[in-house]
Design an enzyme around this catalytic site. Structure first.
Site, PDB file in Angstrom:
ATOM      1  N   GLY A  41     -26.875  37.260   2.273  1.00 45.01           N
ATOM      2  CA  GLY A  41     -27.717  36.153   1.838  1.00 45.01           C
ATOM      3  C   GLY A  41     -29.197  36.477   1.700  1.00 45.01           C
ATOM      4  O   GLY A  41     -30.039  35.583   1.778  1.00 45.01           O
ATOM      5  N   SER A  42     -29.529  37.745   1.441  1.00 43.36           N
ATOM      6  CA  SER A  42     -30.959  38.046   1.275  1.00 43.36           C
ATOM      7  C   SER A  42     -31.497  37.406  -0.004  1.00 43.36           C
ATOM      8  O   SER A  42     -32.647  36.957  -0.044  1.00 43.36           O
ATOM      9  CB  SER A  42     -31.221  39.556   1.293  1.00 43.36           C
ATOM     10  OG  SER A  42     -30.724  40.164   0.129  1.00 43.36           O
ATOM     11  N   ASN A  43     -30.690  37.351  -1.043  1.00 44.78           N
ATOM     12  CA  ASN A  43     -31.120  36.646  -2.264  1.00 44.78           C
ATOM     13  C   ASN A  43     -31.258  35.145  -2.003  1.00 44.78           C
ATOM     14  O   ASN A  43     -32.174  34.503  -2.518  1.00 44.78           O
ATOM     15  CB  ASN A  43     -30.130  36.890  -3.405  1.00 44.78           C
ATOM     16  CG  ASN A  43     -30.422  38.173  -4.156  1.00 44.78           C
ATOM     17  OD1 ASN A  43     -31.459  38.290  -4.805  1.00 44.78           O
ATOM     18  ND2 ASN A  43     -29.530  39.152  -4.045  1.00 44.78           N
ATOM     19  N   MET A 100     -18.751  36.689  -4.088  1.00 45.31           N
ATOM     20  CA  MET A 100     -17.797  37.696  -4.535  1.00 45.31           C
ATOM     21  C   MET A 100     -16.454  37.108  -4.983  1.00 45.31           C
ATOM     22  O   MET A 100     -15.452  37.809  -5.010  1.00 45.31           O
ATOM     23  CB  MET A 100     -17.596  38.749  -3.437  1.00 45.31           C
ATOM     24  CG  MET A 100     -18.892  39.411  -2.993  1.00 45.31           C
ATOM     25  SD  MET A 100     -19.963  39.974  -4.353  1.00 45.31           S
ATOM     26  CE  MET A 100     -19.416  41.664  -4.500  1.00 45.31           C
ATOM     27  N   ILE A 142     -14.368  34.908  -8.098  1.00 40.28           N
ATOM     28  CA  ILE A 142     -14.486  34.573  -9.521  1.00 40.28           C
ATOM     29  C   ILE A 142     -14.130  33.099  -9.710  1.00 40.28           C
ATOM     30  O   ILE A 142     -13.056  32.652  -9.296  1.00 40.28           O
ATOM     31  CB  ILE A 142     -13.591  35.498 -10.370  1.00 40.28           C
ATOM     32  CG1 ILE A 142     -14.121  36.931 -10.263  1.00 40.28           C
ATOM     33  CG2 ILE A 142     -13.554  35.035 -11.823  1.00 40.28           C
ATOM     34  CD1 ILE A 142     -13.249  37.981 -10.926  1.00 40.28           C
ATOM     35  N   LEU A 143     -15.053  32.357 -10.295  1.00 43.81           N
ATOM     36  CA  LEU A 143     -14.822  30.925 -10.518  1.00 43.81           C
ATOM     37  C   LEU A 143     -13.937  30.732 -11.748  1.00 43.81           C
ATOM     38  O   LEU A 143     -14.000  31.518 -12.701  1.00 43.81           O
ATOM     39  CB  LEU A 143     -16.164  30.217 -10.718  1.00 43.81           C
ATOM     40  CG  LEU A 143     -17.094  30.253  -9.489  1.00 43.81           C
ATOM     41  CD1 LEU A 143     -18.519  29.882  -9.884  1.00 43.81           C
ATOM     42  CD2 LEU A 143     -16.583  29.328  -8.396  1.00 43.81           C
ATOM     43  N   ASN A 159     -26.222  33.831 -12.280  1.00 40.30           N
ATOM     44  CA  ASN A 159     -25.734  34.872 -11.370  1.00 40.30           C
ATOM     45  C   ASN A 159     -26.710  36.038 -11.368  1.00 40.30           C
ATOM     46  O   ASN A 159     -27.362  36.310 -12.380  1.00 40.30           O
ATOM     47  CB  ASN A 159     -24.358  35.369 -11.838  1.00 40.30           C
ATOM     48  CG  ASN A 159     -23.790  36.428 -10.906  1.00 40.30           C
ATOM     49  OD1 ASN A 159     -23.904  36.324  -9.673  1.00 40.30           O
ATOM     50  ND2 ASN A 159     -23.181  37.458 -11.465  1.00 40.30           N
ATOM     51  N   HIS A 203     -26.747  40.160 -10.759  1.00 38.32           N
ATOM     52  CA  HIS A 203     -25.795  41.273 -10.721  1.00 38.32           C
ATOM     53  C   HIS A 203     -26.571  42.589 -10.557  1.00 38.32           C
ATOM     54  O   HIS A 203     -27.578  42.806 -11.243  1.00 38.32           O
ATOM     55  CB  HIS A 203     -24.985  41.295 -12.021  1.00 38.32           C
ATOM     56  CG  HIS A 203     -23.914  42.332 -12.018  1.00 38.32           C
ATOM     57  ND1 HIS A 203     -22.735  42.180 -11.311  1.00 38.32           N
ATOM     58  CD2 HIS A 203     -23.845  43.555 -12.597  1.00 38.32           C
ATOM     59  CE1 HIS A 203     -21.996  43.265 -11.474  1.00 38.32           C
ATOM     60  NE2 HIS A 203     -22.639  44.118 -12.250  1.00 38.32           N
ATOM     61  N   GLU A 212     -34.233  42.482  -6.983  1.00 42.50           N
ATOM     62  CA  GLU A 212     -33.417  41.278  -7.208  1.00 42.50           C
ATOM     63  C   GLU A 212     -34.156  40.040  -6.706  1.00 42.50           C
ATOM     64  O   GLU A 212     -34.167  38.985  -7.348  1.00 42.50           O
ATOM     65  CB  GLU A 212     -32.074  41.394  -6.479  1.00 42.50           C
ATOM     66  CG  GLU A 212     -31.117  42.395  -7.091  1.00 42.50           C
ATOM     67  CD  GLU A 212     -29.759  42.393  -6.405  1.00 42.50           C
ATOM     68  OE1 GLU A 212     -29.285  41.333  -5.981  1.00 42.50           O
ATOM     69  OE2 GLU A 212     -29.160  43.489  -6.294  1.00 42.50           O
TER      70      GLU A 212
HETATM   71  C1  GAR Z   1     -26.680  41.723  -4.281  1.00 42.18           C
HETATM   72  O1  GAR Z   1     -27.002  43.049  -4.569  1.00 42.18           O
HETATM   73  C2  GAR Z   1     -26.068  41.068  -5.505  1.00 42.18           C
HETATM   74  O2  GAR Z   1     -26.648  41.461  -6.699  1.00 42.18           O
HETATM   75  C3  GAR Z   1     -24.648  41.523  -5.396  1.00 42.18           C
HETATM   76  O3  GAR Z   1     -24.340  41.457  -4.032  1.00 42.18           O
HETATM   77  C4  GAR Z   1     -25.539  41.639  -3.263  1.00 42.18           C
HETATM   78  C5  GAR Z   1     -25.682  40.478  -2.328  1.00 42.18           C
HETATM   79  O4  GAR Z   1     -26.754  40.663  -1.446  1.00 42.18           O
HETATM   80  N1  GAR Z   1     -23.783  40.715  -6.196  1.00 42.18           N
HETATM   81  C6  GAR Z   1     -22.697  41.153  -6.780  1.00 42.18           C
HETATM   82  O5  GAR Z   1     -22.309  42.300  -6.699  1.00 42.18           O
HETATM   83  C7  GAR Z   1     -21.940  40.110  -7.579  1.00 42.18           C
HETATM   84  N2  GAR Z   1     -20.915  40.699  -8.334  1.00 42.18           N
HETATM   85  P1  GAR Z   1     -27.315  39.440  -0.600  1.00 42.18           P
HETATM   86  O6  GAR Z   1     -26.119  38.730   0.054  1.00 42.18           O
HETATM   87  O7  GAR Z   1     -28.203  40.086   0.452  1.00 42.18           O
HETATM   88  O8  GAR Z   1     -28.070  38.524  -1.502  1.00 42.18           O
END
Ligand code: GAR
Length: 193
Positions: free
Chosen positions: A20-22, A95, A97-98, A112, A114, A179
């Protein structure tokens, strides 16, 4: 995007599966004056997702959906989103797919992030594949979600240089920092094209 951007911020749900850093950087952005969105709901398919702690920390409602039966999970999810008046969804390390049915219900309102320069490396293990192909650059992409995996319209991308002794984890870290900036920028762009 056809969203009400009057005086109130657009009520947004963030879907996560892990750290969940994003999510954290989206929450911080949402609290700034310039943000057109507020984060009002955190959804996870994983009860152990570390990112769920940000719900507690920032007093945001969280809910976990076991996605084993996707139809059931999504119909319950849709009811919950409606109850919370959610208008927009940000996938942030989600992670699962909807289904097309779900995506249609929020058409043009799901974003999203990526970890690759799409259309390169859709799906999983993006950093491993970029290194294996000896790419000089990788990066991240924020895009609209459509019915095809990682294929919706691109909003913004950020390139990151791959250095000589780059490893999967060093590259992931470098890209993740970008990101966090890119997601907020992309949201601003969606509302102020
Ligand atoms: C991020 O790098 C994001 O881009 C990726 O998972 C990580 C989640 O990090 N997403 C995917 O690969 C989606 N297919 P976070 O939980 O620290 O935000």
């Amino acid at each position: 995007m056809v969203l009400s951007t009057g005086r109130n911020k657009v009520r947004t749900a963030v879907f996560i599966s892990g750290n969940g850093s994003n999510l954290k950087s989206l929450i911080k952005f949402s609290k700034t004056k310039k943000s057109p969105i507020s984060i009002d709901f955190i959804i996870s398919n994983n009860s152990k997702a570390r990112g769920l702690n940000y719900g507690k920390l920032f007093k945001i409602k969280t809910k976990i959906f076991g996605f084993k039966n996707i139809k059931l999970a999504e119909s319950e999810l849709l009811l919950n989103l409606k109850k919370e008046n959610i208008e927009m969804i940000c996938l942030a390390g989600f992670m699962k797919i909807l289904s097309n049915n779900f995506i249609r219900k929020f058409k043009g309102k799901i974003l999203n992030i990526h970890p690759s320069l799409l259309p390169k490396y859709k799906g999983l293990n993006t950093h491993r594949r970029a290194l294996k192909n000896k790419d000089k650059y990788s990066g991240c992409t924020v895009h609209f979600v459509n019915s095809k995996l990682d294929s919706g319209k691109i909003i913004l991308q950020k390139k990151v240089k791959i250095t000589k002794n780059e490893t999967e984890s060093s590259l992931a870290k470098k890209i993740l920092i970008q990101e966090h900036k890119l997601y907020a920028k992309a949201i601003l762009k969606v509302f102020n094209p």
